[in-house]
Design an enzyme around this catalytic site. Structure first.
Site, mmCIF file in Angstrom:
data_model
loop_
_atom_site.group_PDB
_atom_site.id
_atom_site.type_symbol
_atom_site.label_atom_id
_atom_site.label_comp_id
_atom_site.label_asym_id
_atom_site.label_seq_id
_atom_site.Cartn_x
_atom_site.Cartn_y
_atom_site.Cartn_z
ATOM 1 N N CYS A 2 0.818 -1.212 0.000
ATOM 2 C CA CYS A 2 0.000 0.000 0.000
ATOM 3 C C CYS A 2 0.855 1.266 0.000
ATOM 4 O O CYS A 2 1.938 1.294 0.566
ATOM 5 C CB CYS A 2 -0.884 0.025 1.238
ATOM 6 S SG CYS A 2 -1.904 -1.431 1.402
ATOM 7 N N ARG A 28 4.807 0.514 -6.075
ATOM 8 C CA ARG A 28 4.721 -0.381 -4.922
ATOM 9 C C ARG A 28 3.744 -1.526 -5.171
ATOM 10 O O ARG A 28 3.726 -2.490 -4.421
ATOM 11 C CB ARG A 28 4.275 0.416 -3.684
ATOM 12 C CG ARG A 28 5.272 1.486 -3.284
ATOM 13 C CD ARG A 28 4.670 2.436 -2.301
ATOM 14 N NE ARG A 28 4.509 1.880 -0.977
ATOM 15 C CZ ARG A 28 5.394 1.995 0.001
ATOM 16 N NH1 ARG A 28 6.516 2.648 -0.202
ATOM 17 N NH2 ARG A 28 5.166 1.487 1.183
ATOM 18 N N TRP A 75 -3.043 -2.635 -1.662
ATOM 19 C CA TRP A 75 -2.681 -3.983 -2.113
ATOM 20 C C TRP A 75 -3.369 -4.916 -1.131
ATOM 21 O O TRP A 75 -3.022 -4.956 0.045
ATOM 22 C CB TRP A 75 -1.168 -4.137 -2.066
ATOM 23 C CG TRP A 75 -0.654 -5.384 -2.677
ATOM 24 C CD1 TRP A 75 -0.643 -5.709 -4.012
ATOM 25 C CD2 TRP A 75 -0.054 -6.490 -2.009
ATOM 26 N NE1 TRP A 75 -0.067 -6.934 -4.186
ATOM 27 C CE2 TRP A 75 0.301 -7.442 -2.993
ATOM 28 C CE3 TRP A 75 0.231 -6.785 -0.669
ATOM 29 C CZ2 TRP A 75 0.909 -8.651 -2.686
ATOM 30 C CZ3 TRP A 75 0.832 -7.988 -0.367
ATOM 31 C CH2 TRP A 75 1.171 -8.901 -1.367
ATOM 32 N N ASN A 101 -1.601 1.315 6.031
ATOM 33 C CA ASN A 101 -0.710 0.339 5.414
ATOM 34 C C ASN A 101 -0.332 -0.662 6.501
ATOM 35 O O ASN A 101 -0.096 -0.273 7.638
ATOM 36 C CB ASN A 101 0.548 1.068 4.904
ATOM 37 C CG ASN A 101 1.490 0.134 4.166
ATOM 38 O OD1 ASN A 101 1.169 -1.023 3.929
ATOM 39 N ND2 ASN A 101 2.643 0.653 3.792
ATOM 40 N N GLY A 102 -0.305 -1.956 6.158
ATOM 41 C CA GLY A 102 0.079 -2.958 7.153
ATOM 42 C C GLY A 102 -1.121 -3.779 7.583
ATOM 43 O O GLY A 102 -2.104 -3.884 6.853
ATOM 44 N N GLU A 478 18.499 -16.819 -9.880
ATOM 45 C CA GLU A 478 17.961 -15.480 -10.108
ATOM 46 C C GLU A 478 17.344 -15.385 -11.512
ATOM 47 O O GLU A 478 16.286 -14.777 -11.695
ATOM 48 C CB GLU A 478 19.072 -14.424 -9.916
ATOM 49 C CG GLU A 478 18.683 -13.000 -10.239
ATOM 50 C CD GLU A 478 17.513 -12.465 -9.421
ATOM 51 O OE1 GLU A 478 17.041 -13.157 -8.514
ATOM 52 O OE2 GLU A 478 17.051 -11.355 -9.744
ATOM 53 N N LYS A 482 13.379 -14.276 -12.403
ATOM 54 C CA LYS A 482 13.012 -13.147 -13.275
ATOM 55 C C LYS A 482 11.977 -13.581 -14.305
ATOM 56 O O LYS A 482 11.005 -12.888 -14.554
ATOM 57 C CB LYS A 482 14.240 -12.584 -14.014
ATOM 58 C CG LYS A 482 15.226 -11.821 -13.184
ATOM 59 C CD LYS A 482 14.811 -10.399 -12.872
ATOM 60 C CE LYS A 482 14.095 -10.265 -11.568
ATOM 61 N NZ LYS A 482 14.810 -10.376 -10.326
ATOM 62 N N GLU A 485 8.527 -14.230 -12.657
ATOM 63 C CA GLU A 485 7.756 -13.124 -12.095
ATOM 64 C C GLU A 485 7.254 -12.137 -13.134
ATOM 65 O O GLU A 485 6.200 -11.539 -12.935
ATOM 66 C CB GLU A 485 8.511 -12.418 -10.961
ATOM 67 C CG GLU A 485 9.671 -11.562 -11.346
ATOM 68 C CD GLU A 485 10.254 -10.805 -10.134
ATOM 69 O OE1 GLU A 485 11.444 -10.519 -10.166
ATOM 70 O OE2 GLU A 485 9.519 -10.501 -9.186
ATOM 71 N N HIS A 501 19.740 -36.737 -11.690
ATOM 72 C CA HIS A 501 19.096 -37.365 -10.526
ATOM 73 C C HIS A 501 17.592 -37.150 -10.536
ATOM 74 O O HIS A 501 16.941 -37.252 -9.501
ATOM 75 C CB HIS A 501 19.738 -36.840 -9.240
ATOM 76 C CG HIS A 501 21.197 -37.164 -9.168
ATOM 77 N ND1 HIS A 501 21.674 -38.432 -8.940
ATOM 78 C CD2 HIS A 501 22.296 -36.391 -9.374
ATOM 79 C CE1 HIS A 501 22.998 -38.435 -8.979
ATOM 80 N NE2 HIS A 501 23.396 -37.197 -9.247
ATOM 81 N N LYS A 599 6.163 -4.427 -4.854
ATOM 82 C CA LYS A 599 7.582 -4.091 -4.799
ATOM 83 C C LYS A 599 8.149 -4.302 -3.403
ATOM 84 O O LYS A 599 9.249 -4.790 -3.239
ATOM 85 C CB LYS A 599 7.779 -2.633 -5.232
ATOM 86 C CG LYS A 599 9.225 -2.176 -5.244
ATOM 87 C CD LYS A 599 10.031 -2.945 -6.272
ATOM 88 C CE LYS A 599 11.507 -2.620 -6.252
ATOM 89 N NZ LYS A 599 12.278 -3.593 -7.032
HETATM 90 C C1 AGP Z 1 12.646 -9.552 -7.070
HETATM 91 O O1 AGP Z 1 12.561 -9.384 -8.433
HETATM 92 C C2 AGP Z 1 11.437 -9.563 -6.310
HETATM 93 N N1 AGP Z 1 10.484 -8.665 -6.724
HETATM 94 C C3 AGP Z 1 11.493 -9.958 -4.854
HETATM 95 O O2 AGP Z 1 11.951 -11.275 -4.834
HETATM 96 C C4 AGP Z 1 12.346 -9.126 -3.868
HETATM 97 O O3 AGP Z 1 13.696 -9.283 -4.169
HETATM 98 C C5 AGP Z 1 12.024 -9.579 -2.431
HETATM 99 O O4 AGP Z 1 10.675 -9.333 -2.159
HETATM 100 C C6 AGP Z 1 12.893 -8.910 -1.398
HETATM 101 O O5 AGP Z 1 12.703 -7.531 -1.365
HETATM 102 P P1 AGP Z 1 13.726 -6.581 -0.647
HETATM 103 O O6 AGP Z 1 15.028 -6.701 -1.380
HETATM 104 O O7 AGP Z 1 13.121 -5.215 -0.765
HETATM 105 O O8 AGP Z 1 13.855 -7.045 0.775
#
Ligand code: AGP
Length: 604
Positions: A2, A28, A75, A101-102, A478, A482, A485, A501, A599
């Site tokens: 949020c 966000r 959110w 928020n929260g 990683e 990517k 997501e 395996h 985010k």
């Molecule tokens: C990465 O592309 C993601 N959107 C997600 O995994 C992110 O890295 C994770 O939520 C951790 O966030 P932070 O680095 O703000 O702690």
């Protein structure tokens, strides 16, 4: 997560600022939005599910020239993303409005109590208990006192703003874990979840600390604890360039953020090396502290966790200090054993990830030293850790982390070198290699046109495998995140030697496999693994040390100059990020705000 925005001015117009501020917080992630203005003894309220454009259609009918208001991008956590559940929420009389928020953990019990006292609820949210509590505690007469009384009833991690139509010249802001910052203008003041909401108006800012509230009027900000005791707070100047937070001509923030990595790497390394050595103090830690470290426990989430895996390899190889890397959401509930001499290290772009913060708090309670590698200055993690190294990547707007990841690896490399030195290990001459990275990165980015063809082919697939060994395996993890997501393609990362395996059974004619081969010591073995998948019909695309490119029996090659294998993850990350980006573009996905993701994940 949020986004919260508030404006209170002498005679300014809150509406355009709040709408623009919400736009700046779009990154966000959100599913609904709304604005409330305190005007003529009433609250004017508009809110809707969907994007800000939908809200923009509604706010035309709101009163102009109103100098006090609050806005929100939601959110969903409690209750579906609907018009009713969108914030702001009001009390029964419609004269008190709040954004939040929260999470209010005890909202069920509070809601029941309020309903028994005659309050009428119109949403499924936890948030709505706040305005009703304020009403219950006399918010119509004195919103500040009501906030203090109501706050004592709330349990959870949250931040909220409250306005009252009867006091249209002040905003009350409360922070209990979730972040809130205040912008100081000439004849107006601002409150927001982060600085980017008001950077276009002012660079003067202050941070509300955990457990504090602020009464914000057009010409003053009174910070106090929840009991009302005044808290002294220094203002500071934000040095982020507003253009840094804009797309700079690129179609998506993600592409901009990928392309700016060579510059950002330069910023990250600036002043941190001298005469071929690491300037330890620039990492927020002393040589003595490094010498005392016996073990490192990394805690992080998502991409930051993957950076931690690269960091483990670097630190163990260079400094011979054992490193464990844990997913923060697991670690916090595993009753971890903290051995004396362990440094608990959090890695995070936002510095607000709830699980990562919880791990650091747990470690501190256990008396451990904590260290954070963070991008966001002023974030909770940065303030709550014993020591901090900032990644200096600038604001990362796209949900998919790119430049935060590579700068996290850079800081980890610097730390590994400094630790090696402090622990009396032979220090390989990697500093010049680090300083060369920005130029090499520029070069790679200028030669990635061929990736479009791969992306087009990948965009029609439903599964893809990423394989590698050692650092290449960490990077494969990683790469697969990517593509999942932002392109919504099922992807798996495998240690190349582990394929036979089980996973090899999934390889058939045309199965795409992305192979990463930059680790020289195990390159031959990785090539054997590529032959295994080729023999089963896989289409193999390889990100490889350019010296090996001719030896590789693959369908497409992306050569990487590997002058120093330990530094290759930073360079090899670029084509993997680009592959994900262009695949998502070919599939027509919302690259910067992928579905279901936020985010900054400030709830667990
Ligand atoms: C990465 O592309 C993601 N959107 C997600 O995994 C992110 O890295 C994770 O939520 C951790 O966030 P932070 O680095 O703000 O702690």
């Amino acid at each position: 997560m949020c986004g919260i925005v508030g404006f209170v001015g002498e005679q300014g117009d809150a509406l355009p600022f709040i709408y623009a501020g919400l736009k700046r917080l779009e990154y966000r992630g959100y599913d609904s939005a709304g604005i409330a203005l305190a005007s003529d003894g009433q609250i004017a309220l508009k809110k809707t599910r969907g994007k800000l454009e939908a809200l923009g259609q509604l706010i035309g009918g709101m009163p102009a020239g109103v100098p006090c208001g609050i806005g929100h991008t939601r959110w969903a956590t409690h209750g579906r993303p609907t018009d009713e559940n969108a914030h702001p929420h009001t009390d029964c009389t419609g004269t008190i409005a709040t954004v939040h928020n929260g999470i209010i953990e005890n909202f069920q019990e509070l809601r029941q109590w309020l309903v028994e006292r005659g309050h009428h609820f119109s949403s499924d949210t936890d948030t709505e208990v706040i305005p009703h509590l304020l009403e219950e505690y006399g918010g119509q007469e004195d919103v500040v006192q009501a906030v203090q009384k109501a706050e004592r009833r709330l349990k959870g991690a949250y931040a909220f703003l409250a306005i009252s139509a009867r006091e249209p010249n002040r905003i009350v802001a409360v922070r209990r874990s979730s972040p809130l910052v205040i912008g100081l203008g000439e004849d107006a003041n601002y409150v927001a979840s982060d600085f980017s909401a008001f950077l276009a108006q002012t660079r003067r800012a202050m941070v509300l600390e955990n457990g504090e509230m602020a009464v914000v009027t057009p010409d003053a900000v009174h910070v106090m604890d929840m009991a009302g005791a005044v808290q002294r707070r220094q203002e500071f100047t934000i040095d982020w360039d507003i253009r840094q937070a804009e797309r700079g001509g690129y179609p998506h923030f993600m592409l901009k953020e990928i392309m700016e990595q060579p510059d950002v790497w330069g910023d990250c390394l600036l002043g941190r090396t001298s005469g071929g050595a690491v300037v330890v103090e620039e990492l927020g830690i002393t040589r003595e502290q490094l010498t005392a470290i016996r073990r490192i426990q990394v805690v992080a989430a998502g991409t930051a966790y993957h950076a931690g895996l690269v960091g483990k390899a670097l630190i163990e190889r260079l400094a011979r200090v054992p490193v464990d890397v844990a997913v923060a959401s697991e670690f916090r509930y595993q009753q971890p054993v903290f051995e004396p001499g362990t440094l608990v290290m959090a890695i995070s772009q936002s510095g607000e990830t709830a699980d990562t913060l919880a791990c650091i708090n747990l470690a501190r309670q256990e008396g451990m030293k904590t260290y954070a590698i963070v991008n966001t200055v002023g974030s909770t993690l940065a303030r709550e850790s014993d020591a901090v190294a900032f990644t200096h990547a600038g604001p990362e707007i796209a949900v998919a982390s790119t430049k935060a990841y590579t700068t996290q690896i850079l800081v980890l490399t610097l730390l590994a070198l400094a630790l090696a030195e402090a622990q009396g290990r032979a220090r390989p001459d990697l500093v010049q290699g680090l300083l060369n990275l920005p130029l090499l990165g520029q070069d790679i980015l200028s030669r990635l046109d061929g990736i479009q063809t791969m992306a087009e082919r990948l965009s029609g697939q439903s599964d893809v495998f990423y394989i590698g060994r050692g650092l290449d395996y960490a990077l494969a993890m990683e790469g697969q995140l990517k593509i999942k997501e932002i392109a919504y393609i099922h992807a798996e990362a495998y240690a190349a030697g582990e394929l036979k395996h089980g996973t090899l059974a999934l390889i058939e004619d045309g199965t795409p496999v992305v192979a990463i081969v930059t680790e020289r010591d195990v390159a031959e073995k990785s090539i054997s693994n590529i032959l295994e998948v080729k023999a089963r019909g896989a289409e193999v695309w390889a990100v490889v040390d350019e010296k090996l490119q001719k030896e590789l029996p693959v369908d497409h090659v992306i050569p990487i100059p590997v002058l120093e294998p330990l530094l290759s993850p930073v360079l090899a990350a670029l084509p993997l990020q680009m592959l994900a980006y262009w695949t998502a573009v070919h599939r027509g996905q919302d690259v910067d705000q992928p579905r279901n993701l936020a985010k900054s994940v400030t709830v667990e």
